[in-house]
Design a protein around this motif. Structure first.
Motif, PDB file in Angstrom:
ATOM      1  N   MET A 103     -39.314  25.048 -24.035  1.00 28.23           N
ATOM      2  CA  MET A 103     -40.201  23.579 -23.584  1.00 28.23           C
ATOM      3  C   MET A 103     -39.402  22.549 -25.055  1.00 28.23           C
ATOM      4  O   MET A 103     -39.199  21.548 -24.850  1.00 28.23           O
ATOM      5  CB  MET A 103     -41.701  23.715 -23.836  1.00 28.23           C
ATOM      6  N   VAL A 104     -39.638  23.166 -26.241  1.00 20.44           N
ATOM      7  CA  VAL A 104     -39.412  22.458 -27.322  1.00 20.44           C
ATOM      8  C   VAL A 104     -38.095  21.770 -27.419  1.00 20.44           C
ATOM      9  O   VAL A 104     -37.527  20.752 -27.591  1.00 20.44           O
ATOM     10  CB  VAL A 104     -39.806  22.924 -28.754  1.00 20.44           C
ATOM     11  N   ARG A 105     -37.177  22.690 -26.838  1.00 21.66           N
ATOM     12  CA  ARG A 105     -35.783  22.273 -26.986  1.00 21.66           C
ATOM     13  C   ARG A 105     -35.302  21.604 -25.812  1.00 21.66           C
ATOM     14  O   ARG A 105     -34.358  20.718 -25.913  1.00 21.66           O
ATOM     15  CB  ARG A 105     -34.813  23.681 -26.819  1.00 21.66           C
ATOM     16  N   LEU A 106     -36.274  21.493 -24.603  1.00 25.28           N
ATOM     17  CA  LEU A 106     -35.736  20.654 -23.633  1.00 25.28           C
ATOM     18  C   LEU A 106     -36.719  19.383 -23.546  1.00 25.28           C
ATOM     19  O   LEU A 106     -36.602  18.792 -22.633  1.00 25.28           O
ATOM     20  CB  LEU A 106     -35.809  21.595 -22.372  1.00 25.28           C
ATOM     21  N   ASP A 107     -37.441  19.356 -24.388  1.00 25.71           N
ATOM     22  CA  ASP A 107     -38.291  18.204 -24.696  1.00 25.71           C
ATOM     23  C   ASP A 107     -39.384  18.021 -23.522  1.00 25.71           C
ATOM     24  O   ASP A 107     -39.560  16.964 -22.994  1.00 25.71           O
ATOM     25  CB  ASP A 107     -37.411  16.800 -24.753  1.00 25.71           C
ATOM     26  N   VAL A 108     -39.766  19.293 -23.163  1.00 25.89           N
ATOM     27  CA  VAL A 108     -40.955  19.374 -22.101  1.00 25.89           C
ATOM     28  C   VAL A 108     -42.311  19.292 -23.215  1.00 25.89           C
ATOM     29  O   VAL A 108     -42.647  20.182 -23.928  1.00 25.89           O
ATOM     30  CB  VAL A 108     -40.851  20.313 -21.152  1.00 25.89           C
ATOM     31  N   ARG A 109     -43.073  18.484 -22.751  1.00 24.29           N
ATOM     32  CA  ARG A 109     -44.080  17.952 -23.726  1.00 24.29           C
ATOM     33  C   ARG A 109     -45.676  18.313 -23.110  1.00 24.29           C
ATOM     34  O   ARG A 109     -46.824  17.940 -23.458  1.00 24.29           O
ATOM     35  CB  ARG A 109     -44.170  16.762 -24.379  1.00 24.29           C
ATOM     36  N   ARG A 110     -45.627  19.276 -21.858  1.00 23.95           N
ATOM     37  CA  ARG A 110     -47.018  19.363 -21.241  1.00 23.95           C
ATOM     38  C   ARG A 110     -47.150  20.814 -21.089  1.00 23.95           C
ATOM     39  O   ARG A 110     -46.224  21.256 -20.394  1.00 23.95           O
ATOM     40  CB  ARG A 110     -47.225  18.613 -20.160  1.00 23.95           C
ATOM     41  N   ILE A 111     -48.302  21.363 -21.121  1.00 27.58           N
ATOM     42  CA  ILE A 111     -48.405  22.566 -20.826  1.00 27.58           C
ATOM     43  C   ILE A 111     -50.071  23.278 -20.402  1.00 27.58           C
ATOM     44  O   ILE A 111     -50.830  22.626 -21.159  1.00 27.58           O
ATOM     45  CB  ILE A 111     -47.809  23.820 -21.856  1.00 27.58           C
ATOM     46  N   VAL A 112     -50.337  23.920 -19.455  1.00 25.33           N
ATOM     47  CA  VAL A 112     -51.553  24.354 -19.225  1.00 25.33           C
ATOM     48  C   VAL A 112     -51.329  25.990 -19.269  1.00 25.33           C
ATOM     49  O   VAL A 112     -50.467  26.568 -18.536  1.00 25.33           O
ATOM     50  CB  VAL A 112     -52.099  23.964 -17.730  1.00 25.33           C
ATOM     51  N   PHE A 113     -52.113  26.676 -19.911  1.00 28.88           N
ATOM     52  CA  PHE A 113     -51.963  28.021 -20.141  1.00 28.88           C
ATOM     53  C   PHE A 113     -53.275  28.680 -19.546  1.00 28.88           C
ATOM     54  O   PHE A 113     -54.377  28.488 -19.890  1.00 28.88           O
ATOM     55  CB  PHE A 113     -51.739  28.199 -22.000  1.00 28.88           C
ATOM     56  N   SER A 114     -52.981  29.934 -19.069  1.00 24.72           N
ATOM     57  CA  SER A 114     -53.989  30.929 -18.640  1.00 24.72           C
ATOM     58  C   SER A 114     -54.542  31.667 -19.557  1.00 24.72           C
ATOM     59  O   SER A 114     -53.864  32.761 -20.171  1.00 24.72           O
ATOM     60  CB  SER A 114     -53.418  32.047 -17.478  1.00 24.72           C
ATOM     61  N   SER A 115     -55.671  31.427 -20.174  1.00 29.43           N
ATOM     62  CA  SER A 115     -56.207  32.354 -21.370  1.00 29.43           C
ATOM     63  C   SER A 115     -57.278  33.032 -20.551  1.00 29.43           C
ATOM     64  O   SER A 115     -57.494  33.153 -19.179  1.00 29.43           O
ATOM     65  CB  SER A 115     -56.801  31.383 -22.368  1.00 29.43           C
ATOM     66  N   SER A 116     -58.150  33.556 -21.310  1.00 32.79           N
ATOM     67  CA  SER A 116     -59.223  34.401 -20.680  1.00 32.79           C
ATOM     68  C   SER A 116     -60.570  34.580 -21.498  1.00 32.79           C
ATOM     69  O   SER A 116     -60.645  34.391 -22.715  1.00 32.79           O
ATOM     70  CB  SER A 116     -58.610  35.963 -20.768  1.00 32.79           C
TER      71      SER A 116
END
Ligand SMILES: NC(=O)c1ccc[n+]([C@@H]2O[C@H](COP(=O)([O-])OP(=O)(O)OC[C@H]3O[C@@H](n4cnc5c(N)ncnc54)[C@H](O)[C@@H]3O)[C@@H](O)[C@H]2O)c1
Length: 330
Positions: A103-116
């Motif tokens: 993501m950082v290398r492609l400049d993607v700046r949003r993420i939602v992560f499955s935690s628990s």
């Protein structure tokens, strides 16, 4: 374009449908170690590969011009994580690190992560709020907590807007074709026992709870999927660094689930009490005020809906209607 990693899995197929229903274009990455891409809606591209391969992830982000990642890919079996910790740390922690690097290398700046909810371990109060102490009791829970730390630290220096969703006990089905086949979860384990004409096992009935069995917060997978659609919009709207519990905020005991399964299946099965499993906390229930107050999301399905929908999908998956067992399997 949204990228859903692990999008061919049990939760992923529901999340992809919910995101599509909310008007998003979606691409899936899945290594198919556990996935069912045939359950995805027509027209959803599936790129087969592992999230551990950063170059592959960069290619996908680039090719589809992805602007947000929903990272569900990972291993989820608590028991297996105890016997195969190295595999779990590699898949879950290095998987997360690889996704973030791409993501950082492609400049993607949003993420939602499955935690628990496994990050909490035992819950001292009636419900766990997001700021409750974390003391995971398994390698699985520790991998999820480390992923949250990785995400927080890398996002802070890279300007990534993120949210980690701590799922509680996910069950149910959003359609007759979307059964949970996971043998690690209580509801499918009970159904499997019913099908085999066996007595499902209840691990421990001497916990400090009203009926002596463990209490958990069961969340319908369709409610969980809807939460993802809400959170994807939220991380896009403003820079965010937020952890949210995703549960229904009410506890149900193992015996409550057994009774709901009797009701849904129509099979008057008995259960068998076994020794408690080491490390199983008595009660883990979500405090869900934060996601409700900040994002307006709340669960709408109750335990009856969860177990009923799961039974319908389970029956459909084995080619029945669900009714045939009720008239005489036991
Ligand atoms: N099911 C639950 O009750 C629950 C509770 C809390 C958190 N979670 C988390 O939610 C996520 C999804 O869970 P699920 O129940 O849908 O599990 P699942 O096993 O059905 O789905 C996981 C998907 O990820 C894929 N996958 C696994 N490793 C991969 C890798 N290295 N690269 C690419 N794809 C990979 C699998 O093929 C599968 O399709 C997991 O991260 C899990 O830890 C699940």
């Amino acid at each position: 374009m949204l990228l859903v990693t692990g999008g061919a899995g049990y939760i992923g197929t529901h999340v992809v449908r919910a995101l599509g229903g909310a008007g998003h274009d979606v691409v899936v990455v899945d290594d198919l170690s556990d996935g069912h891409p045939e359950l995805l809606p027509d027209g959803i591209p599936v790129e087969v590969g592992t999230v551990l391969d950063t170059d592959f992830m960069m290619d996908v982000l680039d090719m589809y011009r992805v602007d947000c990642v929903v990272h569900l890919a990972g291993r989820k079996a608590v028991d297996e994580s105890i016997t195969r910790p190295s595999f779990y740390y590699r898949q879950n922690v290095l998987g997360m690190q690889s996704v973030l690097a791409a993501m950082v290398r492609l400049d993607v700046r949003r993420i939602v992560f499955s935690s628990s909810a496994a990050v909490y371990g035992a819950v001292a109060d009636d419900t766990a709020a997001e700021d409750a102490p974390t003391a995971p009791r398994s390698p699985y829970g520790r991998t999820k907590l480390i992923c949250e730390w990785l995400l927080r630290d890398i996002a802070a220096v890279e300007g990534i807007s993120w949210s980690a969703l701590r799922y509680f006990n996910v069950a149910g089905a959003g359609g007759r074709d979307l059964a949970d086949h996971g043998v690690h979860n209580l509801v499918p384990r009970v159904f499997q026992a019913i099908d085999l004409g066996e007595e499902p096992t209840v691990f421990g009935d001497t916990y400090d709870t009203p009926d002596g069995t463990c209490i958990r917060d069961y969340i319908h997978v369709s409610d969980l999927a809807a939460a993802h659609a809400t959170v994807v919009d939220a991380v896009a709207a403003v820079p965010m660094s937020a952890i949210y519990n995703v549960g229904c905020g009410r506890g149900a005991s193992v015996l409550d689930v057994m009774r709901a399964a009797r009701e849904a299946s129509g099979v008057p099965f008995q259960w068998r009490i076994a020794e408690p499993r080491p490390g199983d906390p008595a009660r883990v229930v979500a405090d869900t005020h934060l996601i409700r107050d900040e994002l307006g999301w709340t669960a709408v399905h109750d335990l009856g809906d969860i177990v009923g929908s799961a039974w319908e999908a389970w029956s459909a998956a084995r080619g029945g209607t669900g009714a045939e067992l009720s008239v005489g399997a036991r």
